[in-house]
Write an enzyme that holds these catalytic residues in place. Structure first.
Site, PDB file in Angstrom:
ATOM      1  N   GLY A  36       0.795  -1.217   0.000  1.00  0.00           N
ATOM      2  CA  GLY A  36       0.000   0.000   0.000  1.00  0.00           C
ATOM      3  C   GLY A  36       0.829   1.268   0.000  1.00  0.00           C
ATOM      4  O   GLY A  36       2.010   1.274   0.327  1.00  0.00           O
ATOM      5  N   GLY A  47       0.110   4.013   1.824  1.00  0.00           N
ATOM      6  CA  GLY A  47      -0.015   4.804   3.040  1.00  0.00           C
ATOM      7  C   GLY A  47       1.304   4.930   3.784  1.00  0.00           C
ATOM      8  O   GLY A  47       2.235   4.154   3.583  1.00  0.00           O
ATOM      9  N   ILE A 107       6.041   1.903   5.524  1.00  0.00           N
ATOM     10  CA  ILE A 107       6.543   0.611   5.995  1.00  0.00           C
ATOM     11  C   ILE A 107       6.309  -0.512   4.988  1.00  0.00           C
ATOM     12  O   ILE A 107       7.184  -1.380   4.824  1.00  0.00           O
ATOM     13  CB  ILE A 107       5.946   0.275   7.376  1.00  0.00           C
ATOM     14  CG1 ILE A 107       6.404   1.325   8.398  1.00  0.00           C
ATOM     15  CG2 ILE A 107       6.346  -1.125   7.825  1.00  0.00           C
ATOM     16  CD1 ILE A 107       5.760   1.196   9.761  1.00  0.00           C
ATOM     17  N   GLU A 127      -0.939  -1.252  -6.535  1.00  0.00           N
ATOM     18  CA  GLU A 127      -1.215   0.084  -7.054  1.00  0.00           C
ATOM     19  C   GLU A 127       0.075   0.792  -7.448  1.00  0.00           C
ATOM     20  O   GLU A 127       0.214   1.306  -8.548  1.00  0.00           O
ATOM     21  CB  GLU A 127      -1.932   0.932  -5.995  1.00  0.00           C
ATOM     22  CG  GLU A 127      -3.306   0.411  -5.643  1.00  0.00           C
ATOM     23  CD  GLU A 127      -3.733   0.903  -4.278  1.00  0.00           C
ATOM     24  OE1 GLU A 127      -4.859   1.390  -4.186  1.00  0.00           O
ATOM     25  OE2 GLU A 127      -2.939   0.802  -3.325  1.00  0.00           O
ATOM     26  N   GLY A 166      -6.648   2.182  -1.748  1.00  0.00           N
ATOM     27  CA  GLY A 166      -7.031   0.828  -2.147  1.00  0.00           C
ATOM     28  C   GLY A 166      -7.056  -0.157  -1.005  1.00  0.00           C
ATOM     29  O   GLY A 166      -7.122  -1.371  -1.229  1.00  0.00           O
TER      30      GLY A 166
END
Length: 625
Positions: A219, A221, A229, A248, A346
């Site tokens: 991800g 984020g 991380i 993604e 996502g």
């Protein structure tokens, strides 16, 4: 890839300067800006220069990098930001209430644009020069850029020879664009956040959950103070085999993993052999690596983020970030209290897809502490205003630097125990007490509140290879072991029970609790486990109880009946000796029944200075280190 060297002459009627192109923009219109490092910087600058002639222009974007002058406070009367994901360059204006955020699943955004629910007047994007067939590539940003370009009334494209030509579903006919703006500037680069030690510990825990042949999503984020991380996980996958990607975003961290030979995509169920992604953000090295490279397949969001497509991949592993998790398993990842920080992205799409994948795993990771080191990110209840992104009913794995908690299908009490076990040690006792007060735990557990400590795992961890090749993992006992300890003691033979407890012991719920909840500051309890679908099966337990007056500890251990006579008891005893010596204990004591020859042999052949005496059919052992 060969570009058409005469393209500016061939399409001269479509060519314009940034200033002339943006003269088409009118007050009250809605403008889409291309994603990530593909954001068209010269067009953005030209748009902002027209601010004095504009009012209430709505800016739609997913995530952008580089300068965002339209997000300055002085521009709020001219430009109204509406972001699907809050990037750092617009976060301040959003958090001050001067911009807007639309929480939505990434997979739903294309339909929002395709159906006209959110009509777009102008799309500002960046593409490669056209090839000889009149096709341009969307390059490093396909994601929702394709649907925006397909649906905008006017598409203005920077045409940049530095944009990588990418394979997949990236091609657009030049005549589907309206205005071409030739530019020649470097593509925006994004530096990788250097991981700190905590980020690497979390990444190592997550990597342990990724088997050979997995297809991975990492991800986008990030957590303040700890960076992205999920991207760090790649550092610990170099020894894996046949790793694939369906994700993604990709960044520079994928290059050394590919070069190590770990990435082949050979076991992917669909898009076999391809790295599928919707956009990338990184350095020029990454852009050069993906340029005209058929290993990569860039696909739009409606494909990459479709949970049905994701779920078709066998062994799909989704790794995403959280900002806060409560003890029932609710995951907050887009906000901090009432302040919006990032977005849903996502995360739900891949959580759903991975959970439906055969042998798939949906993992949420977060550091145990906030960026200041003064608060726990695992909390009894989410802070007011924190939004739930992953619900308690759909959460699976939670990972911190202290381990992994598997929550799917677990009761509230089991979840509470698992999450406290991976919270920061400084907050475990507080969380335990709050959980009892919140009635998440039975009131009779309150007596163990001061015992909710788990020692440093490194000193406890060991492994024993059985003669048949089975590997038994040895670690400290955890509160989450209560059901597995219950299974162990209720399946012991009467002979084993009698030898261990010197009576025909009947085990109550309180007995099980006493086995599990120990005072780690005085006593030690280790378990030998083997993995099973329902969690670790405990096959052996070793324990010592310190007498602080004598600095001697009473030692005892028990092995499941079908695991006896295989050297496991001897190994446990030697491991307990190492732990006790490290803790400065002088020696062990033990009491053994006269008939228990196996245990007597373990002690007598331990290599320690052993003294024993017998009284009423019981040997008393003193074993000095």
């Amino acid at each position: 890839m060969e570009y058409d060297t005469d393209w500016q002459e061939k399409y001269s009627d479509m060519i314009s300067t940034p200033t002339k192109a943006l003269a088409h923009l009118r007050p009250g219109q809605r403008v889409f800006i291309g994603t990530g490092c593909g954001a068209p910087q010269m067009l953005i600058t030209a748009m902002t220069r027209r601010a004095g002639q504009l009012a209430n222009v709505e800016i739609i974007q997913l995530i952008t990098k580089g300068n965002a002058p339209y997000a300055e406070k002085k521009m709020t009367e001219c430009f109204a930001i509406n972001a699907f994901f809050i990037s750092s360059n617009i976060r301040e204006v959003i958090q001050e209430g001067l911009g807007d955020y639309t929480p939505i699943l990434m997979s739903d955004i294309p339909d929002l644009l395709n159906t006209g629910i959110m009509p777009i007047d102008i799309a500002l994007i960046q593409v490669t020069p056209p090839d000889k067939t009149g096709k341009v590539s969307l390059g490093i940003s396909v994601d929702i850029v394709r649907s925006a370009a397909d649906n905008a009334s006017l598409v203005i494209a920077e045409v940049n020879p530095n944009m990588p030509w990418t394979h997949g579903d990236t091609l657009v006919d030049v005549y589907d664009l309206d205005i071409l703006v030739p530019v020649d500037h470097p593509i925006l680069e994004r530096q990788i956040d250097p991981p700190n030690e905590i980020s690497r510990k979390i990444a190592r825990e997550v990597a342990a959950l990724i088997p050979n042949g997995s297809t991975i999503e990492l991800g986008l984020g990030r957590v303040p103070g700890y960076g992205r991380i999920p991207q760090v996980v790649m550092e610990f996958l170099h020894e894996r085999k046949d790793i694939g990607f369906h994700t993604e975003m990709i960044s520079d961290t994928i290059i050394p993993l590919i070069e190590s030979g770990a990435v082949t995509g050979a076991r992917k169920t669909i898009d076999k052999g391809k790295i599928t992604a919707s956009f990338c953000m990184g350095s020029k090295k990454l852009y050069d690596f993906i340029h005209d490279n058929p290993l990569f397949s860039f696909r739009p969001t409606e494909y990459i983020n479709d949970p049905a497509v994701i779920g078709k991949q066998k062994r799909m592993v989704a790794v995403n970030m959280a900002l806060e998790v409560d003890l029932t398993g609710q995951v907050c990842s887009d906000s901090v209290g009432g302040s919006f920080y990032s977005g849903i992205g996502g995360q739900i799409d891949f959580n759903r897809g991975a959970s439906k994948s055969e042998a798939g795993r949906a993992i949420i990771c977060l550091p145990s502490l906030d960026e200041y080191g003064t608060g726990s990110r695992i909390v009894t209840t989410l802070r007011p205003g924190s939004g739930v992104v992953i619900t308690r009913g759909t959460v699976h794995y939670i990972a911190t630097e202290y381990g992994v908690a598997y929550l799917h299908g677990k009761s509230i009490q089991e979840r509470v125990m698992a999450l406290i076990s991976i919270a920061h040690p400084d907050y475990r006792e507080q969380l335990f007490k709050e959980a009892v007060d919140a009635k998440y735990l039975r009131p009779d557990l309150a007596r163990f509140g001061s015992r909710f400590f788990v020692p440093g795992e490194e000193a406890m961890i060991a492994a024993y290879l059985m003669p048949d090749g089975t590997n038994v993992a040895i670690r400290s006992i955890r509160p989450t072991d209560e059901p597995h300890m219950r299974d162990l003691v209720y399946n012991l033979s009467q002979e084993t029970i009698y030898y261990r407890f010197m009576s025909n012991q009947r085990f109550t719920h309180r007995h099980i609790q006493d086995f599990v909840y120990i005072d780690h500051r005085r006593d030690v309890c280790i378990v030998g486990t083997i993995p099973e679908a329902s969690g670790d099966q405990i096959v052996a337990v070793g324990r010592y109880y310190l007498n602080e007056k004598t600095n001697m500890a009473e030692v005892a251990f028990i092995v499941r009946d079908n695991w006896q006579n295989k050297g496991l008891g001897t190994f446990f005893f030697q491991h307990l000796i190492k732990i006790a010596k490290r803790n400065g204990i002088a020696g062990f004591t033990a009491e053994v029944l006269l008939d228990n020859k196996r245990m007597q042999n373990v002690f007598n052949n331990s290599g320690l200075r052993v003294e024993s005496k017998i009284e009423e059919g019981v040997y008393s052992f003193d074993m000095e280190f």
